[in-house]
Design an enzyme around this catalytic site. Structure first.
Site, PDB file in Angstrom:
ATOM      1  N   ARG A 160      16.883  21.285 -54.914  1.00 53.53           N
ATOM      2  CA  ARG A 160      15.606  20.795 -54.384  1.00 53.53           C
ATOM      3  C   ARG A 160      14.447  21.427 -55.140  1.00 53.53           C
ATOM      4  NH1 ARG A 160      16.787  20.502 -47.813  1.00 53.53           N
ATOM      5  NH2 ARG A 160      18.731  19.329 -48.076  1.00 53.53           N
ATOM      6  N   ARG A 193      14.747  29.950 -49.170  1.00 55.32           N
ATOM      7  CA  ARG A 193      14.343  28.675 -49.760  1.00 55.32           C
ATOM      8  C   ARG A 193      14.527  28.751 -51.267  1.00 55.32           C
ATOM      9  NH1 ARG A 193      11.414  24.803 -47.289  1.00 55.32           N
ATOM     10  NH2 ARG A 193      10.912  26.250 -45.606  1.00 55.32           N
ATOM     11  N   GLU A 236      15.561  27.266 -39.033  1.00 59.19           N
ATOM     12  CA  GLU A 236      16.494  26.144 -39.157  1.00 59.19           C
ATOM     13  C   GLU A 236      17.684  26.501 -40.048  1.00 59.19           C
ATOM     14  OE1 GLU A 236      14.714  22.525 -40.623  1.00 59.19           O
ATOM     15  OE2 GLU A 236      16.647  21.795 -41.346  1.00 59.19           O
ATOM     16  N   SER A 259      20.636  20.690 -39.517  1.00 56.85           N
ATOM     17  CA  SER A 259      19.884  19.539 -39.046  1.00 56.85           C
ATOM     18  C   SER A 259      20.862  18.384 -38.944  1.00 56.85           C
ATOM     19  CB  SER A 259      18.768  19.232 -40.044  1.00 56.85           C
ATOM     20  OG  SER A 259      17.897  18.255 -39.518  1.00 56.85           O
ATOM     21  N   ARG A 279      21.605  30.305 -45.927  1.00 55.51           N
ATOM     22  CA  ARG A 279      20.877  30.714 -44.725  1.00 55.51           C
ATOM     23  C   ARG A 279      21.808  31.389 -43.726  1.00 55.51           C
ATOM     24  NH1 ARG A 279      15.958  26.393 -43.511  1.00 55.51           N
ATOM     25  NH2 ARG A 279      14.969  26.734 -45.543  1.00 55.51           N
TER      26      ARG A 279
END
Length: 430
Positions: free
Chosen positions: A262, A277, A349, A352, A391
């Site tokens: 990403r 991230r 988070e 999801s 994460r």
RNA sequence: GGAGACGUGGCCGAGUGGUCGAAGGCACACCCCUGCUAAGGGUGCAUACCGGCAACGGUAUCGAGGGUUCGAAUCCCUUCGUCUCCGCCA
């Protein structure tokens, strides 16, 4: 992608649903465009038919040796052909316009999705596990001595730049153990099909799951035209791209452990410390392809699969039902799992889980043949992280940290660590 | 990188200029026959748009785009995709 017929038939409902996404009404525009498009198609087809008829008659005239008639019809045909070209161009142009417009509109939220403009509107459904009480100030993962020994951001930066990391020793091993544990659990306990896919895909696949055309800046593209997947949702979901599958083969449940890429284009300055991230990270992703009537139950099931990982790792988390304004474009309904990070003193988070209804299926033209007979219908697609490995590593480190700088690891991971259970303050796995 | 082949309906597969929206087979649906977890016979079965209450009818569509031709699934060009052989590499 939306069903143009649904928009035509219930424009108010369509606009009302868009409003929940903070979007202005579009039904009128769409319907007007669609009307133009259909008129143009009709006109073009009528002209084509005329020209074809003239051509046919001309051929017959020539066969009969009637040169005068042949030439007359031939002129007629030439004129008709010119008109046809113009009308067909117009019809195609309008069709493209409508298609582009529809491709850019996000999915409509389900009725049970709460209203809300942003993250603040999300609704907590439950909390699981109790955050530990620390008799010292818990550190963020990148400050924990046990982690620092094997988490090298300088090396990541040297090799690739910011938002990259190099893991060594116990960190690398723990990271691998987590992914393995997740995969094993989903395959052995949840019955998902282990799947390995490419991470470079055609543009068409990115369109299919909705990353394109609107969010291209979030992903990377190679000089040869491939896109690097931002999630295995892209490959696993597109497994049924263009297919008509038997209903008996549904649901199809896949799980894959892949690298994800990403650009994080919109998040400059956010979460710059640590490995929360990254431009490249690993994720275990679940995807289900179901018949329409089963997708709601599947959403719950999949959420349960993701929660089971956190449960097993003894990580406290909360389950959030996202509000309409905070959901991704493809989703009908999204449940987020947020894991407790004591170092940050907050929930973040880590998973999801979304059902996308027929939105992606329509884009992919992925259908199933109903067991009861009848025409093929669009499948429903769901995806969920199960979980983000990096994460999860962070969560295990922060939740297991000790006053002496070591980290105690969850029991379920021990078999994956050669029976060892702790990372010492110097980064040794013992 | 070099050489070549191919792209037709859910699938397989005919079709090299008109009578083809497209043979045949499989799968599927319904019916018939059959004393039986099989075989046989019949019928139906692509999509989009338009008209119609419906039955049904009209038009377009043979990877996509362009061209040749009175006429193209069939010929030519471009493009996308797939495959094969050789070379190279893990």
């Amino acid at each position: 992608m939306h069903d143009i017929r649904m928009i035509r038939e219930t424009p108010e409902a369509f606009d009302a649903a868009l409003a929940r996404r903070n979007l202005a009404p579009m039904a009128d525009t769409i319907i007007a465009l669609d009307m133009d498009r259909r008129r143009a198609i009709m006109a073009a087809e009528a002209a084509t038919a005329e020209a074809n008829q003239a051509a046919k008659d001309a051929g017959r005239a020539r066969a009969n040796g009637d040169d005068a008639e042949f030439n007359r019809l031939r002129t007629l045909m030439t004129e008709g052909k010119a008109r046809t070209a113009t009308l067909t161009d117009r019809a195609r142009d309008l069709d493209t316009q409508l298609n582009d417009l529809l491709l850019g509109i996000p999915n409509l939220p389900a009725a049970d999705v709460p209203d809300g403009a942003n993250e603040a509107g999300n609704v907590e459904q439950k909390r699981t596990g109790t955050p530990r009480t620390f008799d010292f100030a818990p550190l963020e993962h990148f400050d924990i001595p046990a982690a620092r020994a094997g988490m090298d951001f300088a090396a990541g930066a040297k090799l690739s730049g910011s938002r990259f990391v190099v893991l060594t020793g116990a960190m690398a091993r723990l990271h691998r153990a987590l992914a393995q544990f997740m995969l094993d659990t989903h395959v052995d306990k949840h019955g998902l099909t282990e799947t390995i896919t490419p991470v470079l895909v055609r543009e068409e696949m990115m369109l299919g799951t909705g990353q394109l055309p609107k969010f291209g800046e979030d992903s990377y593209q190679t000089t040869t035209g491939w896109w690097l997947i931002p999630t295995a949702e892209v490959t696993l979901t597109n497994l049924v791209h263009g297919d008509v599958v038997d209903e008996a083969t549904l649901p199809r449940r896949h799980v894959a452990h892949t690298q994800c890429f990403r650009s994080e284009a919109g998040s400059a300055g956010r979460d710059t410390s640590g490995m929360l991230r990254q431009h490249q990270f690993e994720k275990v992703e679940m995807v289900s392809i179901t018949a329409p009537q089963d997708s709601d139950a599947e959403h719950l099931r999949m959420t349960g699969c993701a929660e089971a990982i956190l449960d097993a790792l003894e990580l406290p988390y909360r389950t959030m039902l996202l509000c309409a304004g905070d959901m991704g474009a493809s989703a009908v309904r999204t449940t987020d799992l947020e894991v407790w990070l004591p170092g940050q003193d907050t929930y973040r988070e880590i998973s999801s889980i979304s059902t996308c209804g027929a939105y992606q299926a329509r884009r992919m033209n992925a259908r199933y043949k109903p067991a009861a007979g009848g025409k093929p219908e669009f499948v429903h697609t769901l995806n969920g992280s199960g979980l983000a490995v990096g994460r999860c590593l962070i969560a295990v480190l922060e939740n297991g940290q000790q006053a002496d700088g070591s980290v105690v690891l969850p029991a379920v991971l021990h078999p994956y660590l050669g029976g060892r259970s702790t990372i010492t303050a110097t980064g040794e796995l013992i």
